[in-house]
Design an enzyme around this catalytic site. Structure first.
Site, PDB file in Angstrom:
ATOM      1  N   ASP A 152      -3.026 -18.191   1.135  1.00 38.61           N
ATOM      2  CA  ASP A 152      -3.972 -18.924   0.275  1.00 38.61           C
ATOM      3  C   ASP A 152      -4.701 -19.994   1.086  1.00 38.61           C
ATOM      4  OD1 ASP A 152      -1.477 -20.121   0.525  1.00 38.61           O
ATOM      5  OD2 ASP A 152      -1.357 -20.846  -1.542  1.00 38.61           O
TER       6      ASP A 152
ATOM      7  N   ASP B  79      -6.688  -6.870   4.206  1.00 35.66           N
ATOM      8  CA  ASP B  79      -7.786  -6.224   3.475  1.00 35.66           C
ATOM      9  C   ASP B  79      -8.670  -7.282   2.829  1.00 35.66           C
ATOM     10  OD1 ASP B  79      -9.266  -4.142   2.211  1.00 35.66           O
ATOM     11  OD2 ASP B  79      -8.159  -4.541   0.362  1.00 35.66           O
TER      12      ASP B  79
ATOM     13  N   TYR C  29       0.827  -1.211   0.000  1.00 35.60           N
ATOM     14  CA  TYR C  29       0.000   0.000   0.000  1.00 35.60           C
ATOM     15  C   TYR C  29       0.864   1.264   0.000  1.00 35.60           C
ATOM     16  CZ  TYR C  29      -4.665  -1.926   0.969  1.00 35.60           C
ATOM     17  OH  TYR C  29      -5.875  -2.555   0.883  1.00 35.60           O
TER      18      TYR C  29
ATOM     19  N   ASP D 283     -12.641  -8.916   4.201  1.00 32.63           N
ATOM     20  CA  ASP D 283     -13.851  -8.878   3.361  1.00 32.63           C
ATOM     21  C   ASP D 283     -14.438 -10.284   3.265  1.00 32.63           C
ATOM     22  OD1 ASP D 283     -13.614  -6.155   2.750  1.00 32.63           O
ATOM     23  OD2 ASP D 283     -14.190  -6.474   0.653  1.00 32.63           O
TER      24      ASP D 283
HETATM   25  C1  IPM Z   1     -10.542  -0.974   3.719  1.00 31.25           C
HETATM   26  C2  IPM Z   1     -10.699  -0.432   2.321  1.00 31.25           C
HETATM   27  C3  IPM Z   1      -9.522   0.455   1.977  1.00 31.25           C
HETATM   28  C4  IPM Z   1      -8.260  -0.403   2.020  1.00 31.25           C
HETATM   29  C5  IPM Z   1      -9.632   1.191   0.638  1.00 31.25           C
HETATM   30  C6  IPM Z   1     -10.900   1.988   0.540  1.00 31.25           C
HETATM   31  C7  IPM Z   1      -8.445   2.056   0.381  1.00 31.25           C
HETATM   32  O1  IPM Z   1     -10.869  -1.452   1.406  1.00 31.25           O
HETATM   33  O2  IPM Z   1     -10.408  -0.183   4.652  1.00 31.25           O
HETATM   34  O3  IPM Z   1     -10.593  -2.192   3.871  1.00 31.25           O
HETATM   35  O4  IPM Z   1      -7.926  -1.057   1.031  1.00 31.25           O
HETATM   36  O5  IPM Z   1      -7.607  -0.400   3.051  1.00 31.25           O
HETATM   37 MG    MG Z   2     -11.103  -3.347   2.282  1.00 33.45          MG
END
Ligand code: IPM
Ligand code: MG
Length: 363
Positions: free
Chosen positions: A221, A245, A142, A249
């Protein structure tokens, strides 16, 4: 207790949901006699439209001077579909994380039993899951150097970690594990990446200081697969920025919806609290977004930044009781159940605030 809280609604549904994160903070202040003052600032697409940049100095200044920040969401479809745009909303979020030194991102995966059927995963796989992710937030690919060749045909992002960056978040994760089920799983890709080999080395060394914590290492993975196969095996998961990240999700599906997950970013200064979901422009302005992630982010603020455990628990219990009574936003409404009452963002926010008030013991 007196605290200054900065609200940054950001973009898309961020605007609609932070209203309710703020509302529960106000309600808690009234119930427990705290003095919370609120200020507001712009970030993301909302800031670009007015200032031409995603993180105006004024916002950063206000953030530095606050005790905690409640953030909504960031992003706009316009940028997603045009990779050539140089000024982008997400740059604002990354910059504020870096500037405020928010290196540890805590993402609790809390599964309310009432939502066992809201997930696409089987209830028997999910029941009893309780995971706390520690995602490193100010390093990795990042923030490594980015490069595009002159002819435009080659691009790179440097995946880089320094020992101190790994050590400081790993320490926080070990301490958290000690206060939980004493299990820590560090996720990396040490079979391929040098930065992951450093990551593993540092975590292995630190593990010696925490002999009471059972430490495991898992390739990312495999971790992605194990999360949906048997999520109960995890207690604290420690991982790098990009892996965290993606995995969180994925893990949000355990809780039924992205709309349920809150996060706390902490480090050197004020804490930064936000839902893990994005700006969801496709549903913005329709009063259908789930405000619970923002409400639970407010609870994390009270717990982690202000040490107000009782207040935080009250919020959690209010959410639980609203779910128990069958109220749902559309994202967590199980289509097979007819007894559920589907509410809009505002109605869900309002009913949670109302429950908060009702749950206070008489004296
Ligand atoms: C998160 C989001 C952010 C990230 C984006 C919006 C930059 O996906 O906070 O998980 O990738 O960190
Ligand atoms: Mg995210």
């Amino acid at each position: 207790m007196t605290k200054n809280i900065l609200i940054i609604p950001g973009d898309g549904i961020g605007q609609e949901v932070t209203v309710w994160g703020k509302a529960v903070l106000q309600e808690v202040a009234t119930i427990f006699n705290h003095e919370f003052s609120f200020d507001e600032a712009l970030m993301g697409h909302a800031a670009i439209e007015i200032y031409g940049i995603p993180l105006p100095d004024e916002t950063l200044q206000k953030a530095r001077c606050s005790n905690a920040i409640l953030f909504g969401a960031i992003g706009h479809a316009k940028y997603d579909n045009d990779p050539s745009l140089k000024v982008r909303p997400e740059q604002g979020l990354l910059k504020i994380r870096k500037e405020l030194g928010l290196y540890a991102n805590l993402r609790p995966i809390i599964l309310f039993n009432e939502l066992l059927n809201a997930s696409s995963l089987k209830p028997e796989v999910l029941r009893g899951t309780d995971i706390l992710f520690f995602r490193e937030l100010t390093g990795d690919v990042y923030f490594g150097d980015k490069h595009r060749s002159e002819d435009g045909n080659t691009a790179s992002d440097l995946m880089i970690y320094h020992r101190f960056e790994i050590e400081r978040i790993a320490r926080k994760a070990f301490v958290a594990a000690q206060g939980r089920r004493k299990k820590l799983c560090s996720v990396d890709k040490a079979n391929v990446l040098e930065s992951s080999r450093l990551w593993r080395e540092v975590v292995q060394q630190l593990a010696k200081e925490f002999p009471d914590v059972e430490t495991k290492h898992m390739f990312v993975d495999n971790a992605a697969m194990q999360l949906v196969k048997d999520p109960k095996q995890f207690d604290v998961v420690l991982t790098a920025n990009l892996f965290g990240d993606i995995l969180t999700d994925e893990a949000s599906q355990i809780a039924g919806s992205m709309g349920m997950l809150a996060s706390a970013s902490v480090g050197d200064g004020p804490g930064f609290f936000e839902p893990i979901h994005g700006s969801a422009h496709d549903i913005a302005g329709q009063n259908i977004a789930n405000p619970i992630a923002s409400i639970l982010s407010a609870a994390l603020m009270l717990d982690i930044d202000f040490g107000l455990k009782e207040e935080a628990t009250l919020i959690l219990n209010a959410v639980k009781s609203v779910l128990k009574e069958g109220y749902r936003t559309i994202d967590i409404a199980d289509a097979t159940s007819h007894s559920l009452k589907v509410l809009g963002t505002q109605e869900m926010g309002r009913i949670i605030v109302k429950h908060l008030r009702q749950m206070v013991p008489a004296c």
